[in-house]
Scaffold this motif. Sequence first.
Motif, PDB file in Angstrom:
ATOM      1  N   GLN A   1       0.822  -1.205   0.000  1.00 25.22           N
ATOM      2  CA  GLN A   1       0.000   0.000   0.000  1.00 25.22           C
ATOM      3  C   GLN A   1       0.858   1.258   0.000  1.00 25.22           C
ATOM      4  O   GLN A   1       1.897   1.319   0.649  1.00 25.22           O
ATOM      5  CB  GLN A   1      -0.896  -0.009   1.243  1.00 25.22           C
ATOM      6  CG  GLN A   1      -1.890   1.133   1.320  1.00 25.22           C
ATOM      7  CD  GLN A   1      -2.928   0.896   2.400  1.00 25.22           C
ATOM      8  OE1 GLN A   1      -3.646  -0.097   2.382  1.00 25.22           O
ATOM      9  NE2 GLN A   1      -3.005   1.806   3.350  1.00 25.22           N
ATOM     10  N   LEU A   2       0.413   2.248  -0.763  1.00 20.39           N
ATOM     11  CA  LEU A   2       1.026   3.572  -0.772  1.00 20.39           C
ATOM     12  C   LEU A   2      -0.041   4.585  -0.403  1.00 20.39           C
ATOM     13  O   LEU A   2      -1.022   4.756  -1.125  1.00 20.39           O
ATOM     14  CB  LEU A   2       1.613   3.893  -2.150  1.00 20.39           C
ATOM     15  CG  LEU A   2       2.162   5.308  -2.357  1.00 20.39           C
ATOM     16  CD1 LEU A   2       3.364   5.561  -1.457  1.00 20.39           C
ATOM     17  CD2 LEU A   2       2.560   5.541  -3.813  1.00 20.39           C
ATOM     18  N   ASP A   3       0.138   5.241   0.743  1.00 23.08           N
ATOM     19  CA  ASP A   3      -0.763   6.306   1.188  1.00 23.08           C
ATOM     20  C   ASP A   3      -0.080   7.639   0.959  1.00 23.08           C
ATOM     21  O   ASP A   3       1.078   7.825   1.354  1.00 23.08           O
ATOM     22  CB  ASP A   3      -1.094   6.145   2.665  1.00 23.08           C
ATOM     23  CG  ASP A   3      -1.999   4.960   2.940  1.00 23.08           C
ATOM     24  OD1 ASP A   3      -3.155   4.986   2.526  1.00 23.08           O
ATOM     25  OD2 ASP A   3      -1.523   3.987   3.571  1.00 23.08           O
ATOM     26  N   TYR A   4      -0.805   8.581   0.379  1.00 14.28           N
ATOM     27  CA  TYR A   4      -0.220   9.890   0.114  1.00 14.28           C
ATOM     28  C   TYR A   4      -1.095  10.970   0.736  1.00 14.28           C
ATOM     29  O   TYR A   4      -2.294  11.068   0.436  1.00 14.28           O
ATOM     30  CB  TYR A   4      -0.087  10.137  -1.386  1.00 14.28           C
ATOM     31  CG  TYR A   4       0.659  11.417  -1.702  1.00 14.28           C
ATOM     32  CD1 TYR A   4       2.050  11.433  -1.749  1.00 14.28           C
ATOM     33  CD2 TYR A   4      -0.013  12.618  -1.923  1.00 14.28           C
ATOM     34  CE1 TYR A   4       2.748  12.597  -2.006  1.00 14.28           C
ATOM     35  CE2 TYR A   4       0.668  13.791  -2.184  1.00 14.28           C
ATOM     36  CZ  TYR A   4       2.051  13.773  -2.223  1.00 14.28           C
ATOM     37  OH  TYR A   4       2.733  14.941  -2.469  1.00 14.28           O
ATOM     38  N   LYS A   5      -0.489  11.768   1.609  1.00 12.52           N
ATOM     39  CA  LYS A   5      -1.174  12.908   2.214  1.00 12.52           C
ATOM     40  C   LYS A   5      -0.902  14.129   1.341  1.00 12.52           C
ATOM     41  O   LYS A   5       0.237  14.556   1.202  1.00 12.52           O
ATOM     42  CB  LYS A   5      -0.669  13.144   3.638  1.00 12.52           C
ATOM     43  CG  LYS A   5      -0.885  11.968   4.577  1.00 12.52           C
ATOM     44  CD  LYS A   5      -2.365  11.696   4.787  1.00 12.52           C
ATOM     45  CE  LYS A   5      -2.576  10.567   5.793  1.00 12.52           C
ATOM     46  NZ  LYS A   5      -4.019  10.263   5.965  1.00 12.52           N
TER      47      LYS A   5
ATOM     48  N   LYS B   1      -7.830   4.708  -4.808  1.00 16.55           N
ATOM     49  CA  LYS B   1      -8.828   5.552  -4.174  1.00 16.55           C
ATOM     50  C   LYS B   1      -8.287   6.972  -4.046  1.00 16.55           C
ATOM     51  O   LYS B   1      -7.161   7.182  -3.603  1.00 16.55           O
ATOM     52  CB  LYS B   1      -9.184   5.029  -2.772  1.00 16.55           C
ATOM     53  CG  LYS B   1      -9.640   3.577  -2.729  1.00 16.55           C
ATOM     54  CD  LYS B   1     -10.909   3.342  -3.536  1.00 16.55           C
ATOM     55  CE  LYS B   1     -11.364   1.883  -3.432  1.00 16.55           C
ATOM     56  NZ  LYS B   1     -12.494   1.594  -4.339  1.00 16.55           N
TER      57      LYS B   1
ATOM     58  N   GLU C   1     -10.507   5.921 -10.468  1.00 20.31           N
ATOM     59  CA  GLU C   1     -10.399   4.965  -9.387  1.00 20.31           C
ATOM     60  C   GLU C   1     -10.591   3.544  -9.906  1.00 20.31           C
ATOM     61  O   GLU C   1     -11.190   3.326 -10.969  1.00 20.31           O
ATOM     62  CB  GLU C   1     -11.426   5.269  -8.295  1.00 20.31           C
ATOM     63  CG  GLU C   1     -11.182   6.616  -7.610  1.00 20.31           C
ATOM     64  CD  GLU C   1     -12.005   6.800  -6.345  1.00 20.31           C
ATOM     65  OE1 GLU C   1     -13.140   6.259  -6.298  1.00 20.31           O
ATOM     66  OE2 GLU C   1     -11.517   7.466  -5.408  1.00 20.31           O
TER      67      GLU C   1
ATOM     68  N   SER D   1      -3.239   0.421  -3.498  1.00 22.92           N
ATOM     69  CA  SER D   1      -2.901  -0.819  -2.809  1.00 22.92           C
ATOM     70  C   SER D   1      -3.065  -2.006  -3.747  1.00 22.92           C
ATOM     71  O   SER D   1      -3.805  -1.947  -4.730  1.00 22.92           O
ATOM     72  CB  SER D   1      -3.779  -1.013  -1.562  1.00 22.92           C
ATOM     73  OG  SER D   1      -5.150  -1.106  -1.908  1.00 22.92           O
TER      74      SER D   1
ATOM     75  N   THR E   1      -3.923  13.426  -9.699  1.00 24.14           N
ATOM     76  CA  THR E   1      -4.402  13.829  -8.384  1.00 24.14           C
ATOM     77  C   THR E   1      -5.507  14.866  -8.552  1.00 24.14           C
ATOM     78  O   THR E   1      -5.614  15.541  -9.588  1.00 24.14           O
ATOM     79  CB  THR E   1      -3.266  14.415  -7.534  1.00 24.14           C
ATOM     80  OG1 THR E   1      -2.692  15.535  -8.229  1.00 24.14           O
ATOM     81  CG2 THR E   1      -2.191  13.371  -7.281  1.00 24.14           C
TER      82      THR E   1
ATOM     83  N   ASP F   1      -6.007  13.576  -0.479  1.00 23.75           N
ATOM     84  CA  ASP F   1      -5.237  12.379  -0.165  1.00 23.75           C
ATOM     85  C   ASP F   1      -5.668  11.219  -1.059  1.00 23.75           C
ATOM     86  O   ASP F   1      -6.835  11.146  -1.478  1.00 23.75           O
ATOM     87  CB  ASP F   1      -5.448  11.977   1.300  1.00 23.75           C
ATOM     88  CG  ASP F   1      -4.995  13.043   2.284  1.00 23.75           C
ATOM     89  OD1 ASP F   1      -4.323  13.999   1.847  1.00 23.75           O
ATOM     90  OD2 ASP F   1      -5.318  12.912   3.472  1.00 23.75           O
ATOM     91  N   PHE F   2      -4.717  10.324  -1.337  1.00 20.72           N
ATOM     92  CA  PHE F   2      -5.094   9.148  -2.125  1.00 20.72           C
ATOM     93  C   PHE F   2      -4.360   7.913  -1.618  1.00 20.72           C
ATOM     94  O   PHE F   2      -3.382   8.002  -0.868  1.00 20.72           O
ATOM     95  CB  PHE F   2      -4.831   9.358  -3.621  1.00 20.72           C
ATOM     96  CG  PHE F   2      -3.400   9.637  -4.004  1.00 20.72           C
ATOM     97  CD1 PHE F   2      -2.505   8.604  -4.254  1.00 20.72           C
ATOM     98  CD2 PHE F   2      -2.945  10.941  -4.144  1.00 20.72           C
ATOM     99  CE1 PHE F   2      -1.193   8.858  -4.627  1.00 20.72           C
ATOM    100  CE2 PHE F   2      -1.634  11.208  -4.510  1.00 20.72           C
ATOM    101  CZ  PHE F   2      -0.760  10.163  -4.756  1.00 20.72           C
ATOM    102  N   LYS F   3      -4.854   6.747  -2.035  1.00 21.99           N
ATOM    103  CA  LYS F   3      -4.294   5.464  -1.614  1.00 21.99           C
ATOM    104  C   LYS F   3      -4.267   4.506  -2.795  1.00 21.99           C
ATOM    105  O   LYS F   3      -5.237   4.397  -3.543  1.00 21.99           O
ATOM    106  CB  LYS F   3      -5.118   4.866  -0.473  1.00 21.99           C
ATOM    107  CG  LYS F   3      -4.609   3.518   0.014  1.00 21.99           C
ATOM    108  CD  LYS F   3      -5.331   3.055   1.272  1.00 21.99           C
ATOM    109  CE  LYS F   3      -6.754   2.663   0.983  1.00 21.99           C
ATOM    110  NZ  LYS F   3      -7.418   2.093   2.187  1.00 21.99           N
TER     111      LYS F   3
END
Length: 206
Positions: free
Chosen positions: A132-136, A160, A165, A191, A183, A187-189
């Motif tokens: 998973q890559l979470d980006y704030k 997401k 998506e 996985s 973008t 925020d996006f994710k």
Amino acid sequence: MKTCYIIAGGEFDGFFDKVNEEDMVIAADKGHIYAKESGITPTMIIGDFDSSNQPDGEMVIKLNPIKDYTDTKAALMIAEDWGYDNIIIYGALGGRDSHTFANVQSALEFKKKNINVVLKSKNKRFYIVNNQLDYKFTEDNDFYVSIFAISDLVRGLDIKGLYYELNNFDLANDNALGVSNETIGRDFKISVESGYILVIFEDKSI
């Protein structure tokens, strides 16, 4: 988190991180010139110095130019030996396409050993992701996000928070569906259930 920064000999457009006391900086071949230009003193310099003159110093390692790996991979091997599992490489993108591709392959090789390697420049970032890559989102401007399978088949890809998506999609490595997502200021994710993906952030000004 302690980080090893590698400054390689590809195209270099600046250094954009703060080096802390627990961090390490390795200059690979011509990267020692870039480090000096950026006011950075490397912990170690390594290379066959086919693209620059060999500098003086105790922490300079001269490699045989006839070898089975690049100077950048040699720097990765040292970072691993010194116990770093978070590595950021500058000067790994641009220049010779063959070296850029080799750096992506090396990042994948080390990711399989649970060592996270990011290739970074002013306008681009390359990530290898197997979970998973979470980006704030803190940037002033939106940017492109491209996603490519670098396993034969990546299962359960979820995206997401980007313009396009996906939910539980199986992405093969001959499918370019993931190119040029965007973008949208939030925020996006990203996985995956299994497999490895290459995620590329690119500034829209490129």
